[in-house]
Write an enzyme that holds these catalytic residues in place. Structure first.
Site, PDB file in Angstrom:
ATOM      1  NE  ARG A   1     -12.615  11.095   1.012  1.00 42.59           N
ATOM      2  CZ  ARG A   1     -13.287   9.976   0.784  1.00 42.59           C
ATOM      3  NH1 ARG A   1     -14.597   9.988   0.813  1.00 42.59           N
ATOM      4  NH2 ARG A   1     -12.670   8.843   0.550  1.00 42.59           N
TER       5      ARG A   1
ATOM      6  CE  LYS B   1      -4.032  -1.403   2.641  1.00 45.79           C
ATOM      7  NZ  LYS B   1      -4.905  -1.116   3.784  1.00 45.79           N
TER       8      LYS B   1
ATOM      9  CD  GLU C   1      -2.541  -2.758   5.983  1.00 45.93           C
ATOM     10  OE1 GLU C   1      -3.439  -3.197   5.237  1.00 45.93           O
ATOM     11  OE2 GLU C   1      -2.623  -1.667   6.545  1.00 45.93           O
ATOM     12  CE  LYS C   2      -1.356 -13.402   6.935  1.00 42.09           C
ATOM     13  NZ  LYS C   2      -0.435 -14.270   6.185  1.00 42.09           N
TER      14      LYS C   2
ATOM     15  CG  HIS D   1     -14.741  -1.668   3.702  1.00 46.68           C
ATOM     16  ND1 HIS D   1     -13.572  -1.055   3.296  1.00 46.68           N
ATOM     17  CD2 HIS D   1     -15.511  -0.688   4.229  1.00 46.68           C
ATOM     18  CE1 HIS D   1     -13.647   0.231   3.573  1.00 46.68           C
ATOM     19  NE2 HIS D   1     -14.813   0.486   4.133  1.00 46.68           N
TER      20      HIS D   1
ATOM     21  CG  ASN E   1     -11.883   7.324   3.680  1.00 43.56           C
ATOM     22  OD1 ASN E   1     -12.627   6.403   3.387  1.00 43.56           O
ATOM     23  ND2 ASN E   1     -10.608   7.319   3.339  1.00 43.56           N
TER      24      ASN E   1
ATOM     25  CD  GLU F   1     -12.338   3.235   4.279  1.00 39.21           C
ATOM     26  OE1 GLU F   1     -13.205   3.542   3.443  1.00 39.21           O
ATOM     27  OE2 GLU F   1     -11.176   2.907   3.967  1.00 39.21           O
TER      28      GLU F   1
HETATM   29  P1  ADP Z   1      -8.120   3.140  -0.160  1.00 39.08           P
HETATM   30  O1  ADP Z   1      -7.355   4.272   0.393  1.00 39.08           O
HETATM   31  O2  ADP Z   1      -7.881   2.915  -1.595  1.00 39.08           O
HETATM   32  O3  ADP Z   1      -9.559   3.204   0.202  1.00 39.08           O
HETATM   33  P2  ADP Z   1      -7.903   1.044   1.835  1.00 39.08           P
HETATM   34  O4  ADP Z   1      -6.707   0.821   2.684  1.00 39.08           O
HETATM   35  O5  ADP Z   1      -9.073   1.687   2.498  1.00 39.08           O
HETATM   36  O6  ADP Z   1      -7.481   1.850   0.544  1.00 39.08           O
HETATM   37  O7  ADP Z   1      -8.365  -0.356   1.234  1.00 39.08           O
HETATM   38  C1  ADP Z   1      -9.337  -0.428   0.219  1.00 39.08           C
HETATM   39  C2  ADP Z   1      -9.857  -1.852   0.120  1.00 39.08           C
HETATM   40  O8  ADP Z   1      -8.787  -2.771  -0.133  1.00 39.08           O
HETATM   41  C3  ADP Z   1     -10.526  -2.392   1.361  1.00 39.08           C
HETATM   42  O9  ADP Z   1     -11.882  -2.018   1.433  1.00 39.08           O
HETATM   43  C4  ADP Z   1     -10.341  -3.882   1.195  1.00 39.08           C
HETATM   44  O10 ADP Z   1     -11.276  -4.399   0.278  1.00 39.08           O
HETATM   45  C5  ADP Z   1      -8.979  -3.995   0.569  1.00 39.08           C
HETATM   46  N1  ADP Z   1      -7.905  -4.150   1.566  1.00 39.08           N
HETATM   47  C6  ADP Z   1      -7.143  -3.182   2.083  1.00 39.08           C
HETATM   48  N2  ADP Z   1      -6.237  -3.655   2.954  1.00 39.08           N
HETATM   49  C7  ADP Z   1      -6.418  -4.983   3.005  1.00 39.08           C
HETATM   50  C8  ADP Z   1      -5.800  -6.049   3.719  1.00 39.08           C
HETATM   51  N3  ADP Z   1      -4.780  -5.859   4.550  1.00 39.08           N
HETATM   52  N4  ADP Z   1      -6.269  -7.306   3.512  1.00 39.08           N
HETATM   53  C9  ADP Z   1      -7.301  -7.536   2.660  1.00 39.08           C
HETATM   54  N5  ADP Z   1      -7.911  -6.575   1.957  1.00 39.08           N
HETATM   55  C10 ADP Z   1      -7.486  -5.306   2.113  1.00 39.08           C
HETATM   56 MG    MG Z   2     -10.381   3.211   2.044  1.00 39.47          MG
END
Ligand code: ADP
Ligand code: MG
Length: 496
Positions: free
Chosen positions: A293, A159, A201-202, A209, A291, A276
């Site tokens: 906002r 990420k 991240e794992k 979500h 988030n 989240e």
């Molecule tokens: P963004 O900033 O793009 O919203 P997020 O960190 O909120 O990124 O993650 C967006 C989506 O990606 C989550 O809703 C989930 O579906 C998936 N996701 C994120 N992190 C993980 C994780 N560690 N393991 C599994 N799915 C993940």
């Molecule tokens: Mg997000």
């Protein structure tokens, strides 16, 4: 000083959403628009509107100096950033603070902290908010990431700490994928925000979500406004949201709700925001990000709380204390939102743009549609593919689901491909009806295959129906033709 005139630094449905509440409250609104948006509804519905540049976002909706000029020359005392664009840009929030413009959102410092996924995670760890296991900080390079991935075990998620909207994140299952993924995430993040810094991240399998609406005033009073489940996604972006979540009961709601209030305090968050979480299959919740906002999917929370979130935002920005305590808030009924996107499900969700000569917006009891569409408008290739948010409410989940199905079938958008057929298929699956949701729902249950079958059946039914209609028509016209010949004969006869 109380807010009297708000500039809306956004476009599309969210600009219209903000205008709606301001109008009701007698607050003047200032719209800004690019070349592409001269004929847009937000320009027509605002009290005043100013052109700010070319279609490309960098030349208009992201042009901070230009927007500041308009704020000052129009005498706006506040700015609502909507979502996307400058909404989570702490430089912009700071620029507003410096110029004594009330930024309707958190402080620039708090936003800066929330905007960095690693910094934010660290703040959460300190506040004993559980986070997804992963690298203790930024990884130096791909090799460093590989080392950590092998420690925590594949699959892992790469990420960018600055990512958003599903961009700048990638799941990788082995060393080779990690090396490639590292480059992709880096370039996506640089393309989006001009910088990149990566964490590992794992990857949590079969997760949901689930996010919580946070609400905190400038005096430190904080509540949560319940959860939303947003597990139906494509490419890590939300498609369908609902509240309450089928796996959150009153006890869990309160337990996580308390953590959410702590999270808001940990980053000194003010105004409305979203925390989240991912919920692992074993029921554990892990914080992922804030988030900072108003969220796209806020209408479903408005429906079950009875609150107007934009009014709440304005009141908090005005420095007013929250008018309620947690114990005053009750959740009422069930709400679902479908994001109606201009995209082709069968072309890997590629955007579909162009003129929309005709449109029918669904309505009816407990149906809400937030949209910029009108007959004769255009879906621009320069902006987000979200055309409308269709929201339904019901006293039971089933009521809200069937109401959504009926509203989806009323929705007619001519000229572009939409996600409507996909949603009809999803809402009819037993898995969706039973609340068996996960972020990989589309893949897990072969939803695209099911959609293909549904469309084929529909086509066949249609051609059967068309055939039947053609026969009835031809009978009808035959008899009409006979009558009209008779009439013509009479008429001719008379004239003669
Ligand atoms: P963004 O900033 O793009 O919203 P997020 O960190 O909120 O990124 O993650 C967006 C989506 O990606 C989550 O809703 C989930 O579906 C998936 N996701 C994120 N992190 C993980 C994780 N560690 N393991 C599994 N799915 C993940
Ligand atoms: Mg997000």
């Amino acid at each position: 000083m109380m807010i009297e005139k708000v500039l809306i630094a956004n476009r599309g449905e969210i600009a219209l959403r903000v205008i709606k509440t301001c109008k009701r409250l007698g607050i003047k609104t200032v719209a800004v628009y690019s070349d592409e948006d001269i004929n847009s509804l937000h320009v027509k519905q605002a009290t005043e509107a100013y052109h700010i540049g070319e279609a490309a976002p960098a030349k208009s909706y992201l042009n901070q100096e230009k927007i500041l000029d308009v704020m000052l020359s129009s005498g706006s005392d506040a700015v609502h950033p909507g979502y996307g664009f400058l909404s989570e840009n702490d430089d912009f929030a700071r620029l507003c603070e410096k110029n004594k413009i009330n930024f309707i959102g958190p402080s620039a410092d708090s936003m800066n902290l929330c905007g960095d996924k690693m910094e934010c995670k660290s703040a959460m760890l300190k506040a004993h908010v559980p986070t997804v296991p992963g690298s203790p900080g930024l990884v130096k390079d791909a090799d460093d990431a590989e080392k950590i991935a092998n420690e925590i075990g594949y699959p892992v998620m790469l990420k960018s700490v600055y990512g958003g909207g599903g961009r700048g994140i990638r799941i990788v299952t082995n060393d080779k994928e990690l090396q490639e993924g590292f480059d992709t995430v880096t370039s996506e993040s640089i393309a989006a925000v001009g910088k990149s810094a990566i964490i590992v991240e794992k990857f949590l399998e079969k997760t949901r979500h689930i996010e919580y609406q946070m609400c905190r005033d400038k005096h430190g009073n904080a509540v949560h406004l319940f959860e939303r489940e947003c597990s139906i996604q494509r490419r890590n972006q939300k498609l369908i949201e609902q509240t309450p979540s089928p796996v959150v009961d009153d006890v869990k709601r309160e337990e996580i709700g308390e953590i959410v209030v702590r999270a808001a305090e940990a980053v000194d968050y003010t105004n409305l925001g979203t925390a989240e979480f991912l919920r692992a299959d074993n029921g554990e919740f892990y914080f992922i990000e804030i988030n900072a906002r108003l969220q796209v999917e806020h209408p479903i929370s408005e429906m079950v709380s009875g609150l107007d979130f934009v009014k709440l935002q304005l009141d908090i920005a005005n420095g007013e204390p929250l008018p309620f305590k947690q114990s005053d808030l009750k959740m009422n009924g069930y709400a679902i939102e479908c994001r109606i996107n201009a995209e082709d499900t069968f072309l890997d969700f590629a955007p579909s743009t162009g003129p929309v000569p005709d449109v029918t917006i669904p309505s009816g009891p407990n149906v809400r549609c937030d949209t910029y569409l009108y007959p004769g408008c255009t879906v621009s290739p320069f902006y987000d593919s979200l055309m409308a948010k269709l929201v339904t409410w019901g006293q039971t989940f089933e009521e809200s689901r069937t109401r959504m199905l009926s509203a989806l079938s009323d929705f007619y958008i001519q000229g572009v491909e939409t996600s409507i057929p996909l949603y009809k298929t999803i809402l009819e699956t037993d898995e969706y009806k039973n609340g068996d949701l996960s972020t990989d729902f589309l893949k897990r249950y072969d939803v695209i295959d099911r959609l293909t079958k549904d469309l084929k059946n529909e086509q066949e039914e249609k051609s059967d129906a068309a055939l039947a209609a053609a026969i009835i028509h031809s009978e009808y016209f035959k008899s009409r033709a006979q009558n009209s010949t008779a009439n013509n004969t009479n008429w001719k006869y008379k004239l003669d």
